[in-house]
Design an enzyme around this catalytic site. Structure first.
Site, PDB file in Angstrom:
ATOM      1  N   MET A  20      -7.707  23.977  47.216  1.00  0.00           N
ATOM      2  CA  MET A  20      -7.830  22.584  47.635  1.00  0.00           C
ATOM      3  C   MET A  20      -6.682  22.237  48.572  1.00  0.00           C
ATOM      4  O   MET A  20      -5.513  22.403  48.220  1.00  0.00           O
ATOM      5  CB  MET A  20      -7.812  21.645  46.423  1.00  0.00           C
ATOM      6  CG  MET A  20      -9.032  21.754  45.534  1.00  0.00           C
ATOM      7  SD  MET A  20      -8.924  20.658  44.096  1.00  0.00           S
ATOM      8  CE  MET A  20      -7.809  21.621  43.055  1.00  0.00           C
ATOM      9  N   GLN A  88      -5.793  32.255  49.908  1.00  0.00           N
ATOM     10  CA  GLN A  88      -6.990  31.976  50.707  1.00  0.00           C
ATOM     11  C   GLN A  88      -6.598  31.652  52.140  1.00  0.00           C
ATOM     12  O   GLN A  88      -5.742  30.803  52.379  1.00  0.00           O
ATOM     13  CB  GLN A  88      -7.812  30.816  50.156  1.00  0.00           C
ATOM     14  CG  GLN A  88      -9.150  30.728  50.904  1.00  0.00           C
ATOM     15  CD  GLN A  88      -9.960  29.491  50.603  1.00  0.00           C
ATOM     16  OE1 GLN A  88      -9.568  28.386  50.964  1.00  0.00           O
ATOM     17  NE2 GLN A  88     -11.106  29.672  49.959  1.00  0.00           N
ATOM     18  N   CYS A 117     -15.547  25.830  53.770  1.00  0.00           N
ATOM     19  CA  CYS A 117     -15.016  24.504  54.074  1.00  0.00           C
ATOM     20  C   CYS A 117     -15.799  23.866  55.221  1.00  0.00           C
ATOM     21  O   CYS A 117     -15.883  24.445  56.314  1.00  0.00           O
ATOM     22  CB  CYS A 117     -13.533  24.592  54.442  1.00  0.00           C
ATOM     23  SG  CYS A 117     -12.809  22.973  54.831  1.00  0.00           S
ATOM     24  N   LYS A 156     -15.290  33.003  49.725  1.00  0.00           N
ATOM     25  CA  LYS A 156     -15.897  31.821  49.117  1.00  0.00           C
ATOM     26  C   LYS A 156     -16.838  31.201  50.139  1.00  0.00           C
ATOM     27  O   LYS A 156     -16.443  30.928  51.272  1.00  0.00           O
ATOM     28  CB  LYS A 156     -14.812  30.821  48.701  1.00  0.00           C
ATOM     29  CG  LYS A 156     -15.325  29.565  48.006  1.00  0.00           C
ATOM     30  CD  LYS A 156     -14.139  28.748  47.480  1.00  0.00           C
ATOM     31  CE  LYS A 156     -14.605  27.514  46.723  1.00  0.00           C
ATOM     32  NZ  LYS A 156     -15.106  26.454  47.623  1.00  0.00           N
ATOM     33  N   HIS A 184     -19.901  27.895  46.311  1.00  0.00           N
ATOM     34  CA  HIS A 184     -19.962  26.442  46.128  1.00  0.00           C
ATOM     35  C   HIS A 184     -21.421  26.039  46.305  1.00  0.00           C
ATOM     36  O   HIS A 184     -22.002  26.233  47.370  1.00  0.00           O
ATOM     37  CB  HIS A 184     -19.087  25.731  47.169  1.00  0.00           C
ATOM     38  CG  HIS A 184     -19.025  24.248  46.981  1.00  0.00           C
ATOM     39  ND1 HIS A 184     -17.832  23.577  46.784  1.00  0.00           N
ATOM     40  CD2 HIS A 184     -19.993  23.302  46.931  1.00  0.00           C
ATOM     41  CE1 HIS A 184     -18.071  22.289  46.644  1.00  0.00           C
ATOM     42  NE2 HIS A 184     -19.381  22.099  46.728  1.00  0.00           N
ATOM     43  N   ASN A 215     -18.915  27.393  41.660  1.00  0.00           N
ATOM     44  CA  ASN A 215     -18.039  26.285  42.048  1.00  0.00           C
ATOM     45  C   ASN A 215     -18.887  25.077  42.433  1.00  0.00           C
ATOM     46  O   ASN A 215     -20.009  25.228  42.914  1.00  0.00           O
ATOM     47  CB  ASN A 215     -17.157  26.726  43.227  1.00  0.00           C
ATOM     48  CG  ASN A 215     -16.249  25.629  43.743  1.00  0.00           C
ATOM     49  OD1 ASN A 215     -16.196  25.379  44.927  1.00  0.00           O
ATOM     50  ND2 ASN A 215     -15.536  24.973  42.848  1.00  0.00           N
ATOM     51  N   GLY A 216     -18.347  23.884  42.210  1.00  0.00           N
ATOM     52  CA  GLY A 216     -19.028  22.660  42.622  1.00  0.00           C
ATOM     53  C   GLY A 216     -19.514  21.806  41.476  1.00  0.00           C
ATOM     54  O   GLY A 216     -20.183  20.796  41.690  1.00  0.00           O
ATOM     55  N   ARG A 244     -12.071  19.515  41.789  1.00  0.00           N
ATOM     56  CA  ARG A 244     -11.726  18.114  41.513  1.00  0.00           C
ATOM     57  C   ARG A 244     -11.403  17.857  40.043  1.00  0.00           C
ATOM     58  O   ARG A 244     -10.476  17.103  39.734  1.00  0.00           O
ATOM     59  CB  ARG A 244     -12.873  17.207  41.966  1.00  0.00           C
ATOM     60  CG  ARG A 244     -13.007  17.116  43.478  1.00  0.00           C
ATOM     61  CD  ARG A 244     -14.270  16.357  43.861  1.00  0.00           C
ATOM     62  NE  ARG A 244     -15.462  17.023  43.346  1.00  0.00           N
ATOM     63  CZ  ARG A 244     -16.546  16.399  42.880  1.00  0.00           C
ATOM     64  NH1 ARG A 244     -16.579  15.082  42.853  1.00  0.00           N
ATOM     65  NH2 ARG A 244     -17.582  17.088  42.447  1.00  0.00           N
TER      66      ARG A 244
END
Length: 500
Positions: A20, A88, A117, A156, A184, A215-216, A244
């Site tokens: 993040m 990353q 992203c 990712k 994600h 993820n997500g 998050r």
């Protein structure tokens, strides 16, 4: 908790802190590990910037820092996370990706390529989610890394518009030899408010033989630690990655149940102080944890804070802050006393000595700068000219003073601009054999007697000295923090840079 080693991605059923931006710095990663995360990803770091960095062992903070040419620390890590931190990178170039991977591979557990992203700062350079439309480049980057570094390589992604396209892409990715794949479960144009597509992640998990990390699921599916396993089952993935949910309260990784966010914030702040995290980054992360409490009295105090001192005061940690600064200073002094020369040496046209300014060694209102100024006036020379620089990764200062067209500097870095100038003045005075005003020094007559009075406000000399020493630590720490905030330094955040 699963035992994780360097080959952590060959182990199933792990929980990971997602990468993040602005959140995945060292304090948050260490906090997540404390609460039970098995693997932690750093924030996405761009290859162009990282390729310019120098790897430096920071003996004061006991970290390894990757320092940019402008002295910003782009990536900071430590021994505690070495076997579990994933670096990353954002990249669109195989050769540059390999350069960066080789730079950091000895200090991390794995290398990850960001292909998910959707933000412009990543996609505009062909990185992040932009790579999803260029499978050949994806293959070229991953193959270059897999064959070129000694640690596992992962990537990712986000899902593609159709399940078939997504499956075809991940099967191509698997053939590059990567160790694991994080997915994600949202399309490139979707945002957190959109539901995660568990069926897509499940299709990916069934289509490849390498571990898949789901993820997500934050907020919609994962609100507590018990939900992590449910999300893993719903996606058929080997493991789960949280973004998050962990950012809001890192204790989501703890099987012992949630911890009040105020306590989590305090533990985060201790790490931020211990590892000299930049105040603006610390403040940002704390505000993310506050969420709807950002307008509470604590939230308003955090928002108003501009320095680490002020943030510490909001949580009642000012004593911890001062103690940590003193411990770091002791470590600096110890390192320098054993490595720096006592005699003058030349650095180009600058005369240098390893000298620190100790305020307690001088009477009140008497400083070396004052003596140097008065001596210059007496000799009818131009006023001493000070030029001070600040090193952004530790916010330390070093000053050079010019007197009679000659330059003098301390080889040691100080915690404030004022102290750095005083240290430079001492070097000049000692090299020239001029009194500097220390306690016990014979009166030279350079400074009027009135300023040499040692007893003030009813205190004895010793009492006054102790009070000045304590006040000096607080004042100079605050001065240094304010200066750093004003300069807008990065969470920075050593070759020359490591020596604080």
């Amino acid at each position: 908790m699963v035992l994780v080693s360097v080959s952590c991605f060959y182990v199933v059923d792990i929980t990971a802190l997602a990468p993040m931006v602005r959140v995945g710095t060292l304090p948050m990663r260490l906090l997540a590990l404390d609460y039970g995360a098995d693997v932690v990803y750093c924030e996405e770091l761009i290859d162009i910037k990282m390729a310019q960095c120098q790897r430096v062992v920071n003996e004061v903070l006991q970290t390894v820092d990757f320092v940019a040419p402008d002295d910003r620390v782009m990536f900071r890590t430590c021994a505690k996370e070495k076997a579990r931190v994933v670096f990353q990178m954002g990249t669109a170039d195989p050769d540059r990706a390999l350069t960066v991977a080789r730079l950091v591979e000895k200090d991390v557990a794995a290398i990850d390529v960001n292909m998910g992203c959707p933000k412009e700062y990543s996609t505009k350079g062909g990185m992040g989610a932009a790579l999803l439309s260029d499978p050949e480049k994806i293959e070229a980057i991953l193959r270059k890394l897999v064959t070129g570094v000694s640690v596992p390589v992962t990537c990712k992604i986000r899902i593609l518009p159709s399940m078939e396209e997504t499956v075809r892409l991940v099967q191509r990715i698997e053939k590059t030899g990567i160790a694991a794949l994080a997915v994600h479960g949202r399309f490139k144009e979707e945002r957190p408010r959109h539901p995660v597509h568990c069926d897509y992640i499940k299709a990916v998990a069934q289509a490849v033989s390498i571990p898949v990390i789901a993820n997500g699921g934050s907020l919609d599916l994962v609100k507590a630690n018990a939900d992590i396993e449910e999300f893993r089952k719903a996606t058929g993935a080997s493991s789960v990655m949280l973004g998050r949910a962990a950012m809001w309260n890192a204790s989501v990784f703890s099987s012992q149940g949630p911890i009040p966010v105020e306590r989590v914030m305090e533990e985060y702040l201790r790490y931020a102080i211990r590892y000299d995290n930049h105040a603006f980054n610390t403040k940002y992360c704390l505000c993310q944890m506050l969420r709807d409490k950002v307008e509470s009295p604590l939230g308003k105090q955090v928002q108003a804070a501009q320095t680490n001192v002020e943030i510490s005061e909001a949580f009642g940690l000012q004593d911890f802050y001062l103690q940590t600064q003193e411990q770091l200073q002791v470590r600096r002094d110890s390192l320098y006393s054993s490595s720096q020369p006592d005699q003058p040496v030349m650095d180009g046209d600058v005369t240098m000595m390893a000298i620190k300014f100790e305020r307690r060694e001088y009477p009140p209102q008497i400083t070396p700068k004052m003596f140097l100024l008065e001596w210059s006036r007496k000799e009818k020379l131009e006023q001493p000219l000070y030029k001070t620089v600040q090193r952004s990764q530790d916010r330390a200062f070093q000053s050079t003073v010019t007197v009679a067209e000659k330059k003098y500097r301390s080889s040691l870095w100080e915690k404030s601009k004022k102290f750095a100038e005083q240290a430079a003045a001492i070097v000049c005075l000692r090299v020239l054999g001029i009194p500097e005003g220390r306690i016990g020094e014979e009166d030279s007559g350079l400074v009027c007697k009135r300023k040499r009075e040692w007893k003030t406000n009813g205190f004895t000399e010793e009492e006054g000295r102790k009070k000045r020493h304590i006040a000096g630590i607080q004042q100079e720490n605050e001065s240094s923090e304010f200066a750093a905030a004003a300069n807008g330094s990065h969470h920075k955040p050593n070759g020359p840079a490591a020596q604080l």
